[in-house]
Design an enzyme around this catalytic site. Structure first.
Site, short mmCIF file in Angstrom:
data_model
loop_
_atom_site.label_atom_id
_atom_site.label_comp_id
_atom_site.label_asym_id
_atom_site.label_seq_id
_atom_site.Cartn_x
_atom_site.Cartn_y
_atom_site.Cartn_z
N ARG A 83 0.85 -1.20 0.00
CA ARG A 83 0.00 0.00 0.00
C ARG A 83 0.88 1.25 0.00
O ARG A 83 0.53 2.28 -0.56
CB ARG A 83 -0.97 0.00 1.19
CG ARG A 83 -1.78 1.29 1.26
CD ARG A 83 -3.03 1.23 2.14
NE ARG A 83 -2.92 0.40 3.31
CZ ARG A 83 -2.22 0.69 4.41
NH1 ARG A 83 -1.54 1.81 4.49
NH2 ARG A 83 -2.18 -0.15 5.41
N TYR A 110 -15.79 16.59 -17.19
CA TYR A 110 -16.23 15.21 -16.95
C TYR A 110 -17.33 15.13 -15.87
O TYR A 110 -17.19 15.70 -14.79
CB TYR A 110 -15.00 14.40 -16.53
CG TYR A 110 -15.27 12.95 -16.26
CD1 TYR A 110 -15.62 12.10 -17.30
CD2 TYR A 110 -15.17 12.43 -14.98
CE1 TYR A 110 -15.87 10.76 -17.07
CE2 TYR A 110 -15.42 11.09 -14.73
CZ TYR A 110 -15.78 10.26 -15.78
OH TYR A 110 -16.03 8.93 -15.54
N ASP A 160 -6.87 18.34 -15.46
CA ASP A 160 -7.19 16.96 -15.84
C ASP A 160 -6.80 16.82 -17.31
O ASP A 160 -7.42 17.40 -18.19
CB ASP A 160 -8.69 16.74 -15.62
CG ASP A 160 -9.15 15.34 -16.02
OD1 ASP A 160 -8.44 14.67 -16.80
OD2 ASP A 160 -10.22 14.92 -15.56
N LYS A 214 -8.04 5.72 -19.64
CA LYS A 214 -8.35 6.15 -21.00
C LYS A 214 -7.11 5.99 -21.91
O LYS A 214 -6.60 4.92 -22.04
CB LYS A 214 -8.87 7.59 -20.97
CG LYS A 214 -9.95 7.82 -19.89
CD LYS A 214 -11.24 7.06 -20.14
CE LYS A 214 -12.20 7.08 -18.95
NZ LYS A 214 -12.54 8.37 -18.42
C1 PLP Z 1 -12.77 8.87 -17.12
C2 PLP Z 1 -12.41 10.23 -16.73
C3 PLP Z 1 -12.19 10.56 -15.37
C4 PLP Z 1 -12.39 9.56 -14.26
O1 PLP Z 1 -11.44 8.54 -14.27
P1 PLP Z 1 -11.71 7.06 -13.71
O2 PLP Z 1 -10.45 6.34 -13.99
O3 PLP Z 1 -12.91 6.52 -14.45
O4 PLP Z 1 -12.02 7.21 -12.26
C5 PLP Z 1 -11.81 11.85 -15.07
N1 PLP Z 1 -11.67 12.79 -16.04
C6 PLP Z 1 -11.88 12.52 -17.34
C7 PLP Z 1 -11.71 13.58 -18.35
C8 PLP Z 1 -12.26 11.23 -17.72
O5 PLP Z 1 -12.48 10.98 -19.01
#
Ligand code: PLP
Length: 419
Positions: free
Chosen positions: A62, A113, A191, A216
């Site tokens: 962890r 998002y 992000d 992604k």
């Molecule tokens: C999918 C996504 C998230 C969230 O990520 P997870 O791995 O599903 O928790 C945050 N921001 C964007 C732009 C995303 O496409």
């Protein structure tokens, strides 16, 4: 994009390029007793210590793990940061950032998002944190939303699903000048999920932390849920590293291995996503059933010039307004054969969705419409299939939708069959 349009491409003769870093950074075979060239998946949750030694690197997984460390090192170098940290999901990375704040602080968030907004509205508010949502396309919206107790600014560019851009450098400069004499300055986060480290590096534009959903493009193979934070500020890093260990939003060594494997082809995949999505965007733009296409690589995009300045290229995500309403959008997506109707984006396979009923269904109705997420908006994540097949698939589904609009009895659509 052509070579001459990459102002932020920091690849000089001396520094290693992103592809080289993706393949080699954190991957030294001498890190392992076996000298394995491929990073081993170290599944052990605990590590043997020498009774008399102090400060041994690995203790309990962890806290840290050799496979995870290899990934964190790799991610930091791709994003041009000093430190990388990975988490059990993108939202896990976001919720760990929230531990940097305390009850009573406020947050400024740009549109983006759906899950991020849901977190700020329904989880962060329970901790006594107040989020203000702004349209990020105008720098002044950030300036007027900043309060004396603002401790976090959260941005997403391009926004998902509308592909609006934020001038990241201008926002950073504006916020830094407003808060220059504050003792506790807001932390600025971008992000970077939709662009990946290959096409955009926000640390070089002045942000404190880059967040990724590794689920992604970075992993790219649609088989992992993970997130990451990358930064260069040591003080913030030490705090986040503590929270990563103490909060426990951790990830498995196997998943870390999968992301490491995916990253080795990030540059190759992103170039193909860019090529395919641009071709699909141009195809849609000239199609009579399509009202408007949102893709930052089209000269018709209102922030086309900003995109060329700020990014090194474009991912596979685009959205468009279909001629008609929700029923037409549903007819269209129901006839697609190669684009699966599914959440997520950034994998090798093409996906489609209707944000109003799917990824943005938790966003309050008023907020959705004012930002442009209407019933006729369709989002595509253009994958790595042959682009001629993708265009043909879209074409036949639009034809079907049109003929259904023109006749009471919908005609059978679809000339594409997948063996
Ligand atoms: C999918 C996504 C998230 C969230 O990520 P997870 O791995 O599903 O928790 C945050 N921001 C964007 C732009 C995303 O496409």
């Amino acid at each position: 994009m052509e070579e001459d349009s990459k102002p932020f491409e920091k690849q000089s003769e001396e520094t290693l390029g992103l592809a080289t870093l993706a393949i080699h950074s954190g991957q030294d075979a001498d890190n392992w007793k076996s000298r394995a060239l491929v990073t081993p998946i170290v599944t052990s949750n605990s590590f043997k210590h020498d009774v008399y030694a102090e400060g041994e690197e690995y203790h309990y997984s962890r806290m840290s793990n050799p496979t995870r460390k290899a990934l964190e090192t790799n991610l930091a170098s791709l994003e041009g940061g000093k430190y990388g940290l990975v988490f059990g999901s993108g939202l896990g990375a976001l919720s760990t950032v929230i531990y940097l704040l305390k009850s009573g602080d406020s947050i400024v968030v740009s549109e983006g998002y759906g899950g991020t907004h849901r977190y700020f509205r329904r989880c962060a508010d329970q901790l006594g944190l107040k989020a203000t949502f702004v349209d990020g396309t105008n720098v002044e919206n950030f300036a007027s939303a900043i309060q004396p107790n603002t401790r976090l600014v959260w941005m997403e560019s391009p926004t998902n699903p509308l592909m609006k851009l934020i001038d990241i450098q201008a926002v950073c400069n504006r916020i830094r000048s407003i808060t220059s004499d504050w003792t506790e300055k807001p932390i600025i986060v971008v992000d970077n999920t939709v662009m990946s480290s290959y096409f955009q590096r926000p640390l070089s534009l002045g942000v404190d932390i880059v967040m990724h959903s590794l689920s992604k493009y970075m992993n790219g193979h649609s088989d992992v849920i993970m997130g990451a934070l990358i930064l260069s500020n040591e003080e913030i890093y030490e705090k986040l590293k503590f929270f990563q260990m103490a909060v426990g939003v951790t990830s498995s060594p196997f998943d870390c291995y999968l992301v490491l494997r995916g990253l080795k082809t990030l540059h190759v995949r992103m170039r193909e996503h860019e090529k395919n999505s641009l071709e699909v965007a141009r195809f849609l733009e000239q199609h009579p059933c399509c009202v408007k296409v949102n893709h930052p690589g089209l000269p018709s995009h209102p922030q086309y010039e900003l995109g060329r300045r700020q990014m090194d290229g474009y991912s596979g995500v685009l959205s468009f307004y279909i001629k008609g309403g929700l029923d037409d959008a549903k007819r269209f997506v129901s006839k697609l054969k190669l684009f699966a109707f599914a959440a997520s984006l950034g994998g090798y396979e093409s996906l489609c969705e209707i944000p109003m009923t799917f990824s943005q269904r938790h966003t309050p109705a008023g907020q959705r419409e004012t930002t442009g997420i209407t019933q006729s908006l369709v989002r595509l994540s253009v994958g790595l299939e042959d682009v001629k097949d993708l265009k043909r698939d879209i074409g036949q589904a639009l034809d079907y939708m049109l003929s259904a609009q023109n006749s009471a009895e919908p005609v059978a659509g679809g000339q594409i069959s997948v063996p």
